[in-house]
Design an enzyme around this catalytic site. Structure first.
Site, PDB file in Angstrom:
ATOM      1  N   HIS A  53      -1.361   6.975   5.403  1.00 11.05           N
ATOM      2  CA  HIS A  53      -0.218   6.044   5.419  1.00 11.05           C
ATOM      3  C   HIS A  53       0.944   6.517   4.551  1.00 11.05           C
ATOM      4  O   HIS A  53       1.613   5.722   3.888  1.00 11.05           O
ATOM      5  CB  HIS A  53      -0.654   4.634   5.001  1.00 11.05           C
ATOM      6  CG  HIS A  53       0.167   3.558   5.662  1.00 11.05           C
ATOM      7  ND1 HIS A  53      -0.055   2.225   5.463  1.00 11.05           N
ATOM      8  CD2 HIS A  53       1.222   3.635   6.521  1.00 11.05           C
ATOM      9  CE1 HIS A  53       0.801   1.515   6.172  1.00 11.05           C
ATOM     10  NE2 HIS A  53       1.592   2.351   6.823  1.00 11.05           N
ATOM     11  N   CYS A 104       0.776  -1.241   0.000  1.00  3.34           N
ATOM     12  CA  CYS A 104       0.000   0.000   0.000  1.00  3.34           C
ATOM     13  C   CYS A 104       0.807   1.292   0.000  1.00  3.34           C
ATOM     14  O   CYS A 104       0.550   2.171  -0.819  1.00  3.34           O
ATOM     15  CB  CYS A 104      -0.994  -0.001   1.155  1.00  3.34           C
ATOM     16  SG  CYS A 104      -0.237  -0.043   2.779  1.00  3.34           S
TER      17      CYS A 104
END
Length: 562
Positions: free
Chosen positions: A117, A55
């Site tokens: 993130h 990710c």
């Protein structure tokens, strides 16, 4: 485009969703009517590719239109392939220009709801150098880190046991170094500066704290909900977070409906621990994972419904995708908690196999794009950057390499061939695979130079290690494994000089392209270095008195939509 003609933009990104999890991509066990509606009313891409199979680097490429290795957002390590702690010092560099910053400059109101993130702070816990608001977003509501199984107290912790072992071994070794250096210093055998001894002592302390924190503090220190720069919940109340995110997304649309606006909804679905409201538990035929997919689809439906109600549908580009393929190794007992990558081999964490990087790609813009159109050409998540720049009416940065390509000519049917001749597929900093789409035909060649070793043999995943490594215990191919993915998308029939007359010329062409690509790379600071990924107490966000952090500033009354 004039200010009045520029569309609103809604970007919807799932987390770890397999391309085979959606009905419009061939699934017949999970119901996704709202995402299917997008596909039927818009354009569906069948060879849409993430720039990384995990990710953090994939999202960095999505935001910047550049391979993660260009920004230092690609890891040389097998275990630290994403940001491990919110209190670490790595993140998307401040000199990178995101599509949000471009559109903000063009007059768009920009918002991010959900997972970030991409790092938070550099030198102190409040500098927020990597925060979404410093990367072009006017408004942020969500998780500055990401969703982990650790965020749900009843779930098995996600921090890998081998990472904990390495942290402990590193702590032990680094603790011995200053002690051993003190011996020659006091024996006056040779001069050892105190600065050297204290540096090793500090490193030993940081490794110890990272190891110790992994056994109970992860939820409190990583699972945080923020609004702009303010911590709203620490730890977040996982059962409420999806409700709050949906409410915030709908409120953003209402607030800026006069446009133009960019709304990026970065779902926590369908990452483990698959937090799902009671009304959707047992809803699907595919267990908790299917329930979570169907809840996400319902949330997509609510966003589309709001666009309809506000009469924004015809003037809004909606895009749906996933950051990478579904994860195959995540299980709880005999229960599979990851997604389906359909006919494609491999999954999340595998740099080259299609299952880790082929993702959904759906565009809907009713007044511009033909409904029900399907495009089989190679495209990339990195293409969103130049596409949005074009739609927003601006210019791409001229001081850096942009690897994405403007998709509008392909989406509108003005051209039939993708502008990507070559695409390069990395696993961390290691180039595993390259793809060549010939300019004069539909053939797509794919050469694997490195592939993971599945465990157990033939399993199709790395169940023994939890995620496939990028280096070390891998298989190197010379000559490369070559496939024609336009005819063999499942990559089951490797080609060789005996069964493919063009084998040598194709490999030669791809290797020349790899050399040319590598010439465009320049050294940059490594964001996933050991130091950057270590937890640092002075960078840890804290609501309250550190280390006893905790608060809940959200109202108890939630949207009646739930």
């Amino acid at each position: 485009m004039t200010r009045n003609s520029r569309p609103n933009i809604v970007l919807l990104m799932a987390d770890d969703l397999g391309v085979g999890d959606l009905c419009c991509y061939g699934n017949n066990t999970v119901s996704t009517p709202n995402i299917d509606r997008l596909a039927s009313e818009g354009v569906r891409l069948t060879q849409h590719l993430a720039a990384a199979s995990v990710c953090t680097p994939s999202r960095a490429a999505f935001l910047t239109g550049r391979y993660p290795i260009r920004s230092g957002m690609a890891s040389p390590y097998n275990l630290n392939r994403g940001l491990t702690w919110l209190g670490g010092s790595g993140g998307l560099p401040t000199n990178e220009t995101t599509f949000a910053k471009l559109l903000q400059h063009y007059g768009y109101r920009t918002g991010l709801i959900g997972k970030w993130h991409q790092g938070l702070s550099c030198a102190s816990r409040n500098d927020h150098c990597y925060h979404p608001l410093n990367h072009g977003f006017d408004y942020f509501y969500g998780l500055p880190f990401g969703l982990l199984s650790d965020c749900q107290a009843s779930r098995t912790p996600e921090l890998h046991r081998w990472l904990r072992i390495k942290l402990w071994i590193s702590t032990a070794v680094l603790s011995l170094v200053p002690l051993l250096l003190l011996i020659p210093k006091y024996a006056r055998w040779f001069v050892v500066p105190w600065k050297v001894i204290l540096t090793f002592a500090l490193l030993a302390f940081l490794f110890f704290i990272s190891w110790y924190s992994s056994y109970g503090f992860t939820r409190r220190w990583n699972c945080i909900l923020m609004r702009n720069h303010e911590i709203i919940q620490q730890p977040m109340r996982e059962e409420r977070v999806a409700s709050l995110m949906l409410k915030e997304a709908l409120a953003f649309i209402d607030r800026y409906k006069r446009g133009p606006f960019l709304l990026f909804v970065s779902f926590l679905h369908v990452h483990t621990p698959l937090i799902t409201k009671d009304k959707f538990v047992g809803h699907s035929k595919y267990g908790l994972y299917g329930d979570n997919v169907e809840e996400m689809d319902w949330m997509v439906g609510k966003i589309l419904e709001t666009l309809d109600q506000e009469r924004l549908t015809n003037h809004t580009l909606v895009y749906f995708t996933s950051d990478n393929g579904g994860r195959l190794e995540v299980q709880e007992g005999e229960v599979q908690l990851g997604g389906s990558n359909g006919i494609y081999k491999g999954g999340q964490g595998m740099g080259g196999w299609e299952g880790g990087i082929r993702v959904p790609g759906i565009f809907r813009w009713p007044t511009v794009l033909q409904a029900g159109k399907v495009i089989n050409e190679p495209t990339s998540l990195m293409d969103i950057y130049p596409t949005l720049s074009y739609i927003g009416g601006g210019m791409l940065p001229q001081d850096r390499v942009i690897d994405g390509r403007n998709l509008m000519p392909l989406l509108e049917g003005r051209v039939s061939h993708s502008d990507h001749e070559f695409l390069f597929h990395y696993c961390g900093v290691y180039l595993h695979t390259a793809r060549w789409h010939q300019k004069d035909c539909a053939t797509v060649w794919k050469a694997h130079y490195v592939t993971p070793k599945f465990s157990p043999d033939g399993a199709g995943a790395c169940y023994g290690s939890g995620i496939c490594p990028c280096s070390g215990d891998v298989t190197y191919h010379d000559p490369p494994l070559l496939f024609d993915v336009s005819r063999d998308p499942s990559e089951t029939r490797p080609l060789n000089p005996d069964n493919e007359a063009l084998f040598d010329s194709v490999v030669k062409k791809i290797e020349a392209a790899i050399k040319e690509h590598r010439r465009t790379l320049t050294p940059v600071p490594q964001q996933f270095s050991v130091f950057n990924t270590l937890w640092k107490p002075w960078l840890q966000p804290c609501c309250g008195t550190f280390p006893f952090c905790g608060c809940d500033k959200e109202d108890d009354i939630l949207s009646t939509a739930w």
